[in-house]
Design a protein around this motif. Structure first.
Motif, PDB file in Angstrom:
ATOM      1  N   UNK A   1     -12.179   5.174  50.743  1.00  0.00           N
ATOM      2  CA  UNK A   1     -11.097   5.775  51.523  1.00  0.00           C
ATOM      3  C   UNK A   1      -9.716   5.327  51.061  1.00  0.00           C
ATOM      4  N   UNK A   2      -9.631   4.300  50.212  1.00  0.00           N
ATOM      5  CA  UNK A   2      -8.369   3.749  49.712  1.00  0.00           C
ATOM      6  C   UNK A   2      -7.490   3.202  50.830  1.00  0.00           C
ATOM      7  N   UNK A   3      -8.069   2.831  51.947  1.00  0.00           N
ATOM      8  CA  UNK A   3      -7.326   2.241  53.057  1.00  0.00           C
ATOM      9  C   UNK A   3      -7.381   0.724  52.970  1.00  0.00           C
ATOM     10  N   UNK A   4      -6.310   0.084  53.353  1.00  0.00           N
ATOM     11  CA  UNK A   4      -6.249  -1.374  53.337  1.00  0.00           C
ATOM     12  C   UNK A   4      -7.027  -1.901  54.537  1.00  0.00           C
ATOM     13  N   UNK A   5      -8.005  -2.749  54.278  1.00  0.00           N
ATOM     14  CA  UNK A   5      -8.830  -3.304  55.335  1.00  0.00           C
ATOM     15  C   UNK A   5      -8.487  -4.754  55.640  1.00  0.00           C
ATOM     16  N   UNK A   6      -7.826  -5.443  54.728  1.00  0.00           N
ATOM     17  CA  UNK A   6      -7.477  -6.847  54.948  1.00  0.00           C
ATOM     18  C   UNK A   6      -6.180  -7.138  54.222  1.00  0.00           C
ATOM     19  N   UNK A   7      -5.314  -7.934  54.834  1.00  0.00           N
ATOM     20  CA  UNK A   7      -4.029  -8.288  54.230  1.00  0.00           C
ATOM     21  C   UNK A   7      -3.660  -9.699  54.655  1.00  0.00           C
ATOM     22  N   UNK A   8      -3.152 -10.458  53.712  1.00  0.00           N
ATOM     23  CA  UNK A   8      -2.658 -11.816  53.948  1.00  0.00           C
ATOM     24  C   UNK A   8      -1.330 -11.975  53.221  1.00  0.00           C
ATOM     25  N   UNK A   9      -0.432 -12.751  53.806  1.00  0.00           N
ATOM     26  CA  UNK A   9       0.879 -13.036  53.215  1.00  0.00           C
ATOM     27  C   UNK A   9       1.034 -14.541  53.116  1.00  0.00           C
ATOM     28  N   UNK A  10       1.400 -15.030  51.938  1.00  0.00           N
ATOM     29  CA  UNK A  10       1.566 -16.458  51.716  1.00  0.00           C
ATOM     30  C   UNK A  10       2.855 -16.691  50.939  1.00  0.00           C
ATOM     31  N   UNK A  11       3.168 -17.956  50.776  1.00  0.00           N
ATOM     32  CA  UNK A  11       4.291 -18.328  49.926  1.00  0.00           C
ATOM     33  C   UNK A  11       3.884 -18.200  48.461  1.00  0.00           C
ATOM     34  N   UNK A  12       4.860 -18.324  47.579  1.00  0.00           N
ATOM     35  CA  UNK A  12       4.599 -18.086  46.159  1.00  0.00           C
ATOM     36  C   UNK A  12       3.792 -19.206  45.507  1.00  0.00           C
ATOM     37  N   UNK A  13       3.682 -20.373  46.161  1.00  0.00           N
ATOM     38  CA  UNK A  13       2.957 -21.482  45.556  1.00  0.00           C
ATOM     39  C   UNK A  13       1.475 -21.493  45.921  1.00  0.00           C
ATOM     40  N   UNK A  14       0.991 -20.492  46.601  1.00  0.00           N
ATOM     41  CA  UNK A  14      -0.421 -20.386  46.973  1.00  0.00           C
ATOM     42  C   UNK A  14      -1.120 -19.507  45.950  1.00  0.00           C
ATOM     43  N   UNK A  15      -2.259 -19.968  45.457  1.00  0.00           N
ATOM     44  CA  UNK A  15      -2.999 -19.221  44.452  1.00  0.00           C
ATOM     45  C   UNK A  15      -3.714 -18.012  45.024  1.00  0.00           C
ATOM     46  N   UNK A  16      -4.298 -17.225  44.129  1.00  0.00           N
ATOM     47  CA  UNK A  16      -5.015 -16.020  44.542  1.00  0.00           C
ATOM     48  C   UNK A  16      -6.395 -16.340  45.100  1.00  0.00           C
ATOM     49  N   UNK A  17      -7.135 -17.200  44.401  1.00  0.00           N
ATOM     50  CA  UNK A  17      -8.532 -17.458  44.767  1.00  0.00           C
ATOM     51  C   UNK A  17      -8.697 -18.038  46.166  1.00  0.00           C
ATOM     52  N   UNK A  18      -7.861 -18.971  46.638  1.00  0.00           N
ATOM     53  CA  UNK A  18      -8.080 -19.525  47.987  1.00  0.00           C
ATOM     54  C   UNK A  18      -7.978 -18.504  49.111  1.00  0.00           C
ATOM     55  N   UNK A  19      -7.371 -17.346  48.856  1.00  0.00           N
ATOM     56  CA  UNK A  19      -7.180 -16.368  49.920  1.00  0.00           C
ATOM     57  C   UNK A  19      -8.312 -15.356  50.015  1.00  0.00           C
ATOM     58  N   UNK A  20      -9.235 -15.343  49.058  1.00  0.00           N
ATOM     59  CA  UNK A  20     -10.338 -14.385  49.139  1.00  0.00           C
ATOM     60  C   UNK A  20     -11.231 -14.613  50.360  1.00  0.00           C
ATOM     61  N   UNK A  21     -11.630 -15.855  50.683  1.00  0.00           N
ATOM     62  CA  UNK A  21     -12.410 -16.032  51.921  1.00  0.00           C
ATOM     63  C   UNK A  21     -11.653 -15.596  53.168  1.00  0.00           C
ATOM     64  N   UNK A  22     -10.311 -15.765  53.172  1.00  0.00           N
ATOM     65  CA  UNK A  22      -9.526 -15.333  54.322  1.00  0.00           C
ATOM     66  C   UNK A  22      -9.545 -13.808  54.459  1.00  0.00           C
ATOM     67  N   UNK A  23      -9.510 -13.108  53.334  1.00  0.00           N
ATOM     68  CA  UNK A  23      -9.572 -11.653  53.382  1.00  0.00           C
ATOM     69  C   UNK A  23     -10.935 -11.172  53.864  1.00  0.00           C
ATOM     70  N   UNK A  24     -11.989 -11.819  53.394  1.00  0.00           N
ATOM     71  CA  UNK A  24     -13.330 -11.432  53.841  1.00  0.00           C
ATOM     72  C   UNK A  24     -13.527 -11.714  55.322  1.00  0.00           C
TER      73      UNK A  24
END
Length: 295
Positions: free
Chosen positions: A142-165
């Motif tokens: 459907x191309x709809x956004x199901x999860x979104x997180x906003x962090x500061x620029x010093x936070x990496x990509x990988x640590x936020x995947x469990x938060x999105x899930x």
């Protein structure tokens, strides 16, 4: 039908549901009661994001729309919008699909403060710029956004995947999770395996197999062996990794609503990005292109 959907995205027909809870009922708690519901605040902020207006202009715009609609509802003051934006719980509309969810994940940066690059070089403006990172997960179908997180620029990509899930309801089946090589970590693979999903993450260059101590490590070792046997290019086509380009396109759509954030407080910036995502989901629900193989 897709052309009709694109025309509807440019329509200026704005309507208010008379049954909408604009003023919430009393909560029964001590203290002054809220005069406006979260839906009313989100409606005002949605119009603010759509037309790129400051808060004071937003209040005047909403007031004129309510008068045209014949509604005697009160209009939130600009100070009320600013205060409530910090604690607003934005509702993300989505249609969903019948089958398992195939999640595409990516992240990007967006400027929140500081002069533009050309202005700083030409006129000697301040070079101090602050960036925020947006992490999203979209539905492949459907191309709809199901999860979104906003962090500061010093936070990496990988640590936020469990938060999105974690934002996906536990009752929702997840078929696959597609992400780039930055998410090739043990925690990411374990989080994906814990939801019973298949990870489509390219292994890093010169990647070595992990000890098969968890389901995520075993799945990752299979990807490493397949990539070595088939080659990275063939593995990408075989696994369907090319579908991740859709989430990159969605990131571009987020920035089409503004290359920088208007809010200066972090909590308000989070609400502003979530409102943008809600607007994009409304656009997407009107219609998306359908591609069929012929010949």
């Amino acid at each position: 039908s897709y052309n009709t959907a694109l025309k509807q995205r440019g329509s200026l027909s704005i309507w208010f549901d008379p049954e909408m809870v604009w003023t919430p009922p009393p909560t029964g708690k001590r203290g002054r009661q809220c005069q406006f519901s979260d839906a009313a605040i989100q409606t005002c902020l949605t119009l603010k994001v759509l037309f790129g207006m400051p808060l004071r202009q937003t209040t005047g715009f909403v007031g004129s729309l309510l008068r045209l609609a014949g509604l005697d509802w009160p209009v939130p003051d600009y100070s009320t919008l600013c205060r409530r934006q910090r604690t607003l719980k934005v509702s993300l509309p989505y249609r969903g699909d019948r089958g398992p969810l195939n999640l595409l994940i990516d992240s990007t940066g967006i400027k929140s403060e500081g002069e533009g690059e050309w202005n700083a070089r030409k006129h000697g403006g301040s070079k101090r710029r602050i960036w925020r990172k947006i992490h999203i997960g979209i539905d492949e179908e459907t191309l709809e956004v199901r999860a979104v997180e906003v962090t500061t620029s010093n936070v990496g990509d990988a640590p936020m995947l469990p938060e999105l899930l974690a934002q996906i309801p536990s009752a929702q089946d997840i078929g696959s999770v597609t992400a780039d090589g930055a998410y090739d970590t043990r925690k990411c693979h374990d989080a994906i395996a814990a939801r019973g999903a298949h990870a489509i993450i390219p292994p890093r260059k010169n990647a070595k197999p992990w000890k098969p101590t968890s389901a995520g490590a075993i799945a990752r070792n299979e990807a490493v062996n397949a990539s070595r046997y088939l080659g990275r290019a063939i593995w990408r086509r075989w696994s369907g990794y090319h579908r991740r380009s859709r989430v990159e396109t969605k990131m571009h759509c987020v920035k089409l609503l503004g290359q920088s954030l208007m809010a200066r407080d972090f909590d308000r910036q989070v609400a502003e990005i979530q409102v943008r995502v809600a607007v994009l989901n409304r656009y997407t629900s009107l219609g998306i292109p359908v591609t069929e193989v012929v010949g």
